[in-house]
Design an enzyme around this catalytic site. Structure first.
Site, mmCIF file in Angstrom:
data_model
loop_
_atom_site.group_PDB
_atom_site.id
_atom_site.type_symbol
_atom_site.label_atom_id
_atom_site.label_comp_id
_atom_site.label_asym_id
_atom_site.label_seq_id
_atom_site.Cartn_x
_atom_site.Cartn_y
_atom_site.Cartn_z
ATOM 1 N N TYR A 158 -5.093 -44.483 33.827
ATOM 2 C CA TYR A 158 -6.405 -45.006 34.225
ATOM 3 C C TYR A 158 -7.081 -45.530 32.962
ATOM 4 O O TYR A 158 -7.627 -44.763 32.175
ATOM 5 C CB TYR A 158 -7.221 -43.877 34.862
ATOM 6 C CG TYR A 158 -8.563 -44.273 35.428
ATOM 7 C CD1 TYR A 158 -9.610 -44.682 34.609
ATOM 8 C CD2 TYR A 158 -8.815 -44.195 36.790
ATOM 9 C CE1 TYR A 158 -10.845 -45.021 35.133
ATOM 10 C CE2 TYR A 158 -10.047 -44.515 37.335
ATOM 11 C CZ TYR A 158 -11.054 -44.939 36.506
ATOM 12 O OH TYR A 158 -12.282 -45.262 37.035
ATOM 13 N N LYS A 205 -3.494 -48.896 35.251
ATOM 14 C CA LYS A 205 -4.644 -49.446 35.967
ATOM 15 C C LYS A 205 -5.522 -50.120 34.917
ATOM 16 O O LYS A 205 -6.187 -49.456 34.126
ATOM 17 C CB LYS A 205 -5.428 -48.357 36.696
ATOM 18 C CG LYS A 205 -6.646 -48.897 37.435
ATOM 19 C CD LYS A 205 -7.564 -47.787 37.905
ATOM 20 C CE LYS A 205 -8.793 -48.392 38.586
ATOM 21 N NZ LYS A 205 -9.828 -47.372 38.876
ATOM 22 N N VAL A 257 -5.836 -51.392 42.365
ATOM 23 C CA VAL A 257 -6.584 -50.184 42.700
ATOM 24 C C VAL A 257 -7.993 -50.635 43.053
ATOM 25 O O VAL A 257 -8.749 -51.094 42.199
ATOM 26 C CB VAL A 257 -6.606 -49.179 41.539
ATOM 27 C CG1 VAL A 257 -7.443 -47.949 41.921
ATOM 28 C CG2 VAL A 257 -5.193 -48.752 41.174
#
Length: 298
Positions: free
Chosen positions: A135, A163, A205
């Protein structure tokens, strides 16, 4: 190792008015997402109010998501901790709860430097064989997994996906130039999905997919097919609402949007409070305008 692609909504955790986890409403929303063609789901992301949930609540949410997904799509869990010890422990637990992958945040309590960031992700990868999505949101968390850091992580096979949420559209190309297809690259912000798709990202995402799953899957697929003129038409309708995904109050904004579109509970857990006044009216007007435009498009 897993190869993820497609739209992976960052699922909001549905709550009751008094702040308790509403598992039935959460499962209903996950079923709605899967029925509309998403490629996977991520529970307990930032949008899922991860940091405000107890371990018992996290277990119940992961197990409930796995139950309703029933193998149709992979179920990932956010992993957001302060210490490496806690992160490793919970990575193993989340696998036992049924998670098929992890979206791993940087340490929530400290802005790690290059060496510390590498050790953080390597340490978590050593705790379980679950595939990991990094992330990377330096705007919110102050830690940027740069290509230089990823170069030091390229030999860790459990790390399969990034991501990308720096807001710098050049980053996707820089990663492809440096690593080829070593990592899957997912767009991590809704209002950069068409731009990111043009540069070759293979996943998204998404926050607003909670609100409009069919339309977001359609948008992603149009981009994947390089039908960009059609994609832009839909993108122009959705982008004002997509901007809600990059605000500090994205949880409240997206939950309110879900409530408006399909009646999901909008409640959040303190310190987040329900929206009031002009701010609430702004979100309502933005979402309702998109609803009207989408209805006229059909």
């Amino acid at each position: 190792m897993a190869i993820w692609k497609g739209v992976f909504p960052a699922v909001t955790t549905k709550l009751t008015h008094d702040g308790k986890v509403d598992l039935k409403a959460t499962q209903n929303s996950i079923e709605r997402l899967i029925s509309n063609g998403v490629g996977g789901i991520i529970v307990l992301p930032m949008l899922g109010e991860n940091a405000s949930m107890s371990l018992q609540e996290r277990e119940s949410i992961i197990r409930a998501a796995v139950e309703v997904a029933a193998g149709r799509v992979p179920v990932l869990s956010g992993l957001a901790e302060i210490t490496l010890e806690a992160a490793k422990k919970n990575a193993l637990l989340y696998k036992q709860f049924g998670a098929q992958g992890l979206m791993v945040f940087p340490s929530l309590g400290y802005k790690t430097d290059h060496r510390e960031t590498v050790e953080w992700y390597k340490g978590i990868a050593s705790a379980t064989d679950l595939p990991i999505m990094i992330y990377n949101n330096p705007i919110a968390y102050g830690v940027d997994c740069t290509p230089a850091i990823l170069k030091d992580l390229a030999g860790t096979p459990e790390i399969v996906c990034i991501k990308e949420e720096t807001g710098d559209i050049r980053r996707a190309t820089d990663m492809y130039v440096e690593f080829g297809d070593r990592f899957s690259i997912f767009c991590g912000v809704d209002d950069l999905i068409v731009e990111s798709s043009a540069l070759g990202v293979t996943g998204w995402v998404s926050g607003m997919t909670n609100v409009w799953p069919a339309e977001c899957v359609e948008l992603f697929n149009l981009c994947a097919q390089e039908r960009f003129s059609e994609a832009r038409e839909l993108y122009h309708i959705l982008t004002p609402s997509f901007h809600l995904d990059v605000h500090v109050k994205l949880v409240q904004y997206i939950k309110l949007a879900e409530h408006l579109v399909y009646g999901a509970p909008e409640w959040t857990r303190a310190p987040r409070l329900s929206l009031v006044g002009q701010e609430r009216e702004y979100v309502i007007s933005t979402v309702c305008k998109a609803m009207e435009s989408l209805a006229a498009r059909k």
